[in-house]
Each structure stands twice: as structure tokens, then as C-alpha cells.
Design an enzyme around this catalytic site. Structure first.
Site, short mmCIF file in Angstrom:
data_model
loop_
_atom_site.label_atom_id
_atom_site.label_comp_id
_atom_site.label_asym_id
_atom_site.label_seq_id
_atom_site.Cartn_x
_atom_site.Cartn_y
_atom_site.Cartn_z
CG HIS B 216 -2.63 -1.05 0.74
ND1 HIS B 216 -3.56 -0.50 1.51
CD2 HIS B 216 -2.25 -2.06 -0.01
CE1 HIS B 216 -3.88 -1.29 1.03
NE2 HIS B 216 -3.28 -2.63 0.16
CB SER B 220 -2.03 -3.34 -7.25
OG SER B 220 -2.12 -3.33 -5.72
CE LYS B 244 -11.12 -7.28 -12.81
NZ LYS B 244 -10.26 -6.56 -13.26
CG ASP B 245 -10.32 -8.56 -5.56
OD1 ASP B 245 -9.48 -8.25 -7.06
OD2 ASP B 245 -8.98 -8.25 -4.70
CD GLU B 288 0.74 -33.32 0.72
OE1 GLU B 288 0.80 -34.63 -0.43
OE2 GLU B 288 -0.63 -32.85 0.83
#
Lengths: 253, 422
Positions: B216, B220, B244-245, B288
Site C-alpha cells: 500500500h 499495486s 471483482k475479487d 506433496e
């Protein structure tokens, strides 16, 4: 972009060659049609009950199922009274009582299935050195799952001429190494099914595999039913979210 | 962070608290008005998705911990008790076990997105390095979590991975003793792994807060890789990016739910449903899936210390990425040559992953060696050289000019912001 395409091609080629080499070593385990397969599949309760009958009359002579409480069988349609009857057929060690002594009592539905041997050493001593594995999770503990169980139980045959079996061992086409301590135990009409189904070896193997799938995953039916609801809910939510997003962002353009 | 002007809130209680502890101003500033470049695509949702995965893992893990026993004689059976007898225990455990895989899927996409769009470059170096540390801590957490059910792969995976540290000269053996708490992987190992597996997610949470704080400060990145120059280039985080997210999260949850409800053991190994037995070694010990590329690198080097260094080096290398990549242009959109090598690297990672799942012999060993060599070649040679030689395409003047035909309007919330100030 040509460099990229060449890279993808050569990678695919390399994977293909190595994959083929790998496949020739492994044993092919054919897939069976299971009523419990797929999104809407549920355990075939009649088959699982027949499988339990085989477990009780055949498998449990050597194999334990120590993680499974008898009450679990309510999930394949046994009533409470039937469960009490099944449980009472087993003798459990309990105690100590007030005199400090262990005692025997009839089983209760809350008890786990008793093991045929007191410990692994006793199991080996009675089985020519081999340890019969616990069956509680067998359907999840082998590559291939219930297909493997079916292929294994129907996979006993005469050894090829070039294979020399060790003393007391049996030949199985899907068992790793092919030599297994367990004998070919399922016989045609080896059990007399309570529901009158013809007991072929294939039918018996199918029923045992269904039963073991159930005991390994007793909540299978509930899980899939919940899954359908959850995914339907999420699909509707996704539609609403997308519509909201489209409407909101349309003001920006 | 820079001095933030306090927000005025309608609720007097909120105002009273905010004037003494400005958490509401902080949240309002960082999550309501935070300017997001208006051209970010759905790949930018994977940060939020990873954050939600961390929350799901902590929540389900807490309830599992209430039912789990971290003793070698009880661990396996207690997990089965959760699966069979605890109300919805099967659901919580499958959500947790598959959640680990989904968390890694989200983080890997998040990382490759950063690689593709050059998000690690100035001024986001510390943001990126925090991300690499998060990735490392995540790997440690996941590894220790996989040990807890105390199945065959738990035990043998723990044996292989802890033994790696013995390759280091002088410090190696004491580290292994500390990890084991004894002379082999045994009850003390399981106990401390449980304690650490409970602790590390909260360390992760702290790191994620730092990661977000660092984000922040500089804002971004975006698919064009150029800086936002003003409100015409951005939209306020809420509601534009939250919705949107939110949509992306729901789609991700559908895939997640498909695994949990319809193939919950697909990403696990059948051997882990066999109780741990120190006397029986599984035919192939495999970790894994999310560790497989690194496992392939470990086994590709014919020397133990070399293999361990290659494995850890492959991750440590990422922290130096902002300085290895000399190109001033961030986004692959304007780097025609690097873009091809990016995809080759992605394919290389997939091939390494597959090689890691196969026995380390024959053609797979050779493929793993070539793949390992290429991985290091990409970061240590190609990236620095390309930065100097590559002829990049011209960058657009601004985000709004590039993505909007007529210049476009300014998002409603962007104007509202100054008016709300006291």
C-alpha cells in the site's frame, strides 16, 4: 513464438517417452463401474451388506478393522436392533471390575470391531510370517482404491512358468512383486448370501470392495450430497457477483 | 506510512475510538479508497484469494487442533476419529488438507503473475522479498502439517527432509538433532512439529500484514507495468475491486469445493492412510505435489550438500530477482523476447514437478538435471543479459489512455474522497 513451440513439443515428447517407459513396469488395474462413483453416486447398501457378510465370515478370520465402530454399519441400512444383534455376536474384553479383574461381555454397537489377533506378532506367527493388514482404510490406502481391492481379490492365478514361488506364497497378478502370503480366499458359493444373490467370485469381490469403501469413508454419501448443495449455492452466488461486477464496472467505460 | 488525514465517521462511537486509535481511518484509507490501477486483470485477485486461504486454514486448523493428539501412538487414530466420529470432522479435515493444496495453487499463480508483469521491480523490492519469505514459511508450515497424521508418507517424508540438514558442515548435525529432539524421527519430533505448525500460521499472518503494508506504500502494479499517474488511472478499491475479487474468490471456491466434496484424496498419497512404521520403507517416498519441483532439484544433483544447496538456492535466488533483472520495463507485454523465456520457465517448473514425482533414475533423472540447470540459467544468465540486450516495445503514456477509448470518466468514489475529509 517458434522457440516456445519447439520447447513445448520437445517437453511433450520427453514426457511421452518417459511415461511409456513407466507404464510398462506398472500393473494395470482396470476400472470397475461403482454405484458410489461420480458426483451423485451413493454407496450400494445391499452390496455393502453382502460385503459385510463376507468380511464377517471370511476376511475377519485374519484381518482386523480396528478403527471402525460396529454402529458405523447403520450407514448401510442396518437397524438399531440388527446392530445390537451383530455386536452381541462378538465377545469383548472389558474391565477391570471392582475385584480388579478383566472380564468378558457381549459386544455393544459402540464397540469397535474386535481384532482376530492380540498383536502383530501373533498375527505373523499364525500366518506364515505375513501380517494381514488392517482393513479399516484399505479402500483409501492403495493406489487404485476399490478398483485395486477388486483386482487383487480376483487376481489370483497359477504362476507363470518362469516364476518360482517362495514357500507358502501365492501368485497374484496385481500385488506388487506378485507373491503374496494371502491365499485365494474367495470361492464360487463360498458364502450363501442372505438376499439370495448368486455368489460368484466377481460378485463377492465387488461386494467386499463396496463394503471396504464404505468403512473407509462412512460419510461418503453425506459428503457428496452436501457437495452438490455447496456447488449449486456457489454457482448462484458467482452469477450474482458477476452481474454486480458488470453493472458496477460498466459505469467506468 | 505517511501521515493520513483522519476520516470523519457518522457513528459517534466510531469517531470517539478513531480519534484515540485511528484503526477505522486506517481501514477506510487502505481498503475503501486505496487506489487500484483500473486495468488490473483477474490474476490480481490471487493475492486476496491467498489471504482468504490463510484465514480458512487457520480457522479449520484451530478446530482440528482441538481434536488432535500429537503423540505417535495416538496421532493416526485421533485423525481417524475426527474423520469418523467428530461432527463434520471429515468436512473440516478435508477442507484443511485440500486447503493446503489450494493455498499453494493460489500462491504459485500469484508468484508467476508477479514474474510476468515484473511486479518485483523498483519500488516493490521489499514487497517481493516479504513474499519470498512468506513462501518459505508456508513451505515449512505445510511440510510440518503433512507430518501430523503420522501416516507412512508423514513419517518417511519427515525422515528424508529433516535428514537434508545433516548435509551442512558443522551446523548440520546439531540442526537435525534439534529438529528430531532425539536420535531419529519419533515422538519428540511429532510434538514439536505440532507446536510449530500451530505457531507458524500466525507468523505468516504477521508477514502478510507487512506484505500488504508494503504494497500500500507504492500501490499495486498492473498489466501495463507503468505507474498510475492520477485518479483517471485508478479506481477506489471498494467497491470496484472488492466485487471483482469477490467474484474471483467464489470461482476459486467452486474449484476448491469440487476437490473437497468429490475427490478429497486426489492430491494426497494413499500411503498416508497406512499408519507410520519405521521398519517399512515405502517403495517411493514423494512429498506433496507443491514441493515436487524443488524435490526434483534436490535429487538432480549427485551430491547431497550440492542437492540441498540447489533446493534452497532455487528459492533464495528469488529474493535477488529485483537486481538480477536489469530491464527497466516491468511488464512482459512490452518484452517480446523475455515473454517467451517466461513461458519456457513455467514449462520447466511443470516438467521439474513431474520429474520430482517419478523415481530418480534413467531418463527422468536426466530430465530433472536439464530442468534444474535451466532454472538457474534462466535467473542467473538469461535475466541479466536480456535486460541489457532486449529491444522492448514502446510503453503507453498512461493507463487510462491505453485502456479507454475516449479517455474515459473518473470513477465515482475517486472524487468523493477529498469531500469526505474533515
Amino acid at each position: 513464438m517458434r522457440a516456445l513451440k519447439t520447447a513445448i513439443l520437445s517437453a511433450a515428447l520427453a514426457l511421452g517417452i518417459a511415461g511409456a517407459a513407466q507404464a510398462s513396469e506398472g500393473v494395470h488395474i482396470p476400472k470397475q463401474n461403482w454405484p458410489h462413483a461420480g458426483i451423485f453416486g451413493t454407496i450400494d447398501k445391499a452390496a455393502a451388506q453382502r460385503g459385510f457378510q463376507i468380511y464377517k465370515e471370511v476376511c475377519s478370520a485374519c484381518h482386523s478393522m480396528r478403527l471402525v465402530p460396529i454402529r458405523t454399519l447403520a450407514g448401510i441400512g442396518f437397524t438399531e436392533d440388527e446392530l445390537k444383534g451383530i455386536a452381541a455376536g462378538y465377545e469383548m474384553t472389558a474391565g477391570p471390575n471392582d475385584a480388579g479383574e478383566m472380564f468378558k461381555r457381549p459386544g455393544l454397537p459402540a464397540d469397535r470391531f474386535p481384532s482376530p489377533f492380540p498383536n502383530d506378532q501373533a498375527a505373523r506367527a499364525s500366518n506364515n510370517g505375513a501380517l494381514p493388514p488392517d482393513l479399516s482404510l484399505m479402500a483409501k490406502a492403495r493406489v487404485g482404491g476399490e478398483d485395486y481391492i477388486y483386482a487383487f481379490l480376483t487376481g489370483f492365478e497359477e504362476p507363470p512358468a518362469d516364476v518360482h514361488l517362495m514357500d507358502g506364497m501365492n501368485y497374484n497378478k496385481v500385488f506388487p512383486g506378485h507373491q503374496v502370503g494371502m491365499p485365494n480366499i474367495l470361492q464360487p458359493d463360498g458364502v450363501t448370501y442372505a438376499d439370495g444373490t448368486k455368489a460368484t467370485v466377481e460378485q463377492e469381490a465387488h461386494d467386499v470392495a463396496t463394503f471396504l469403501t464404505f468403512v473407509a469413508e462412512p460419510h461418503l454419501d453425506a459428503r457428496k450430497q452436501m457437495g452438490v448443495k455447496v456447488i449449486l449455492f456457489l454457482l448462484v452466488l458467482a452469477g450474482l457477483m458477476y452481474a454486480t461486477k458488470r453493472k458496477l464496472w460498466s459505469t467506468l467505460h | 506510512m505517511a501521515q493520513v488525514q483522519a476520516t470523519k465517521f457518522k457513528n459517534p462511537v466510531v469517531n470517539w475510538i478513531d480519534s484515540r486509535l485511528p484503526i477505522f481511518t486506517m481501514l477506510d484509507h487502505e481498503y475503501n479508497h486505496y487506489p487500484m490501477p483500473r486495468n488490473v486483470n483477474y490474476l490480481w485477485a490471487f493475492g486476496a484469494i491467498a489471504g482468504i486461504m490463510l484465514m480458512i486454514m487457520i480457522a479449520t486448523g484451530l478446530f482440528l487442533a482441538m481434536q488432535y493428539s500429537s503423540h505417535t501412538s495416538l496421532a493416526f487414530d485421533s485423525v481417524e476419529r475426527i474423520m469418523r466420529d467428530v461432527n463434520y470432522g471429515w468436512l473440516i479435515r478435508y477442507v484443511h488438507a485440500n486447503g493446503a493444496s489450494m493455498f499453494f495453487i493460489a500462491v504459485y499463480i500469484h508468484m508467476f503473475r508477479a514474474l510476468y508483469y515484473g511486479s518485483y521491480k523498483a519500488p516493490r523490492e521489499i514487497l517481493w522479498i516479504l513474499g519470498v519469505i512468506i513462501f518459505l514459511v508456508m513451505m515449512g508450515t505445510a511440510f510440518m502439517g503433512y507430518v501430523l497424521p503420522w501416516g507412512q508418507m508423514s513419517f518417511w517424508g519427515a525422515t528424508v527432509i529433516t535428514n537434508l540438514f545433516s548435509a551442512f558442515p558443522i551446523v548440520g548435525d546439531p540442526i537435525v538433532t534439534l529438529l528430531w529432539g532425539g536420535f531419529s524421527v519419533d515422538n519428540p519430533t511429532l510434538n514439536r512439529f505440532f507446536a510449530l505448525h500451530f505457531l507458524l500460521p500466525f507468523v505468516l499472518l504477521g508477514l502478510v500484514i507487512l506484505h500488504t503494508a508494503a504494497l500500500h506504500v507504492c500501490g499495486s502494479n498492473n498489466p501495463l507495468g507503468i505507474d498510475a499517474k492520477g485518479p483517471q488511472d485508478t479506481v477506489p478499491f471498494n467497491p470496484y475491486v472488492t466485487v471483482k475479487d469477490g467474484f474471483a474468490v467464489v470461482i476459486f471456491l467452486i474449484v476448491y469445493a469440487a476437490f473437497v466434496f468429490f475427490m478429497p484424496n486426489y492430491m494426497g498419497h494413499p500411503d498416508n492412510y497406512i499408519p507410520a512404521n519405521p521398519l517399512v520403507t515405502p517403495a517411493h517416498i514423494v512429498p506433496e505435489w507443491y514441493f515436487l519441483p524443488f524435490y526434483a532439484m534436490l535429487r538432480a544433483i549427485p551430491d547431497k550438500l550440492g542437492g540441498v544447496l540447489a533446493m534452497f538456492g532455487s528459492i533464495a535466488l528469488l529474493a535477488f530477482l529485483p537486481w538480477l533483472d536489469r530491464s527497466k520495463v516491468r511488464s512482459c507485454k512490452f518484452r517480446p523476447v523475455y515473454r517467451q523465456f517466461f513461458w519456457i520457465l513455467a514449462i520447466d517448473a511443470l516438467i521439474l514437478g513431474y520429474a520430482g514425482s517419478q523415481p530418480a533414475e534413467g531418463s527422468w533423472l536426466l530430465i530433472a538435471r536439464v530442468g534444474t540447470f535451466y532454472y538457474f540459467f534462466h535467473f542467473l544468465v538469461l535475466l541479466p543479459v536480456l535486460g541489457k540486450l532486449e529491444r522492448t516495445r514502446p510503453l503507453p503514456n498512461s493507463i487510462s489512455e491505453s485502456v479507454l477509448k475516449g479517455g474515459g470518466g473518473i470513477a465515482a468514489g475517486a472524487h468523493a474522497k477529498p469531500m469526505e475529509k474533515a
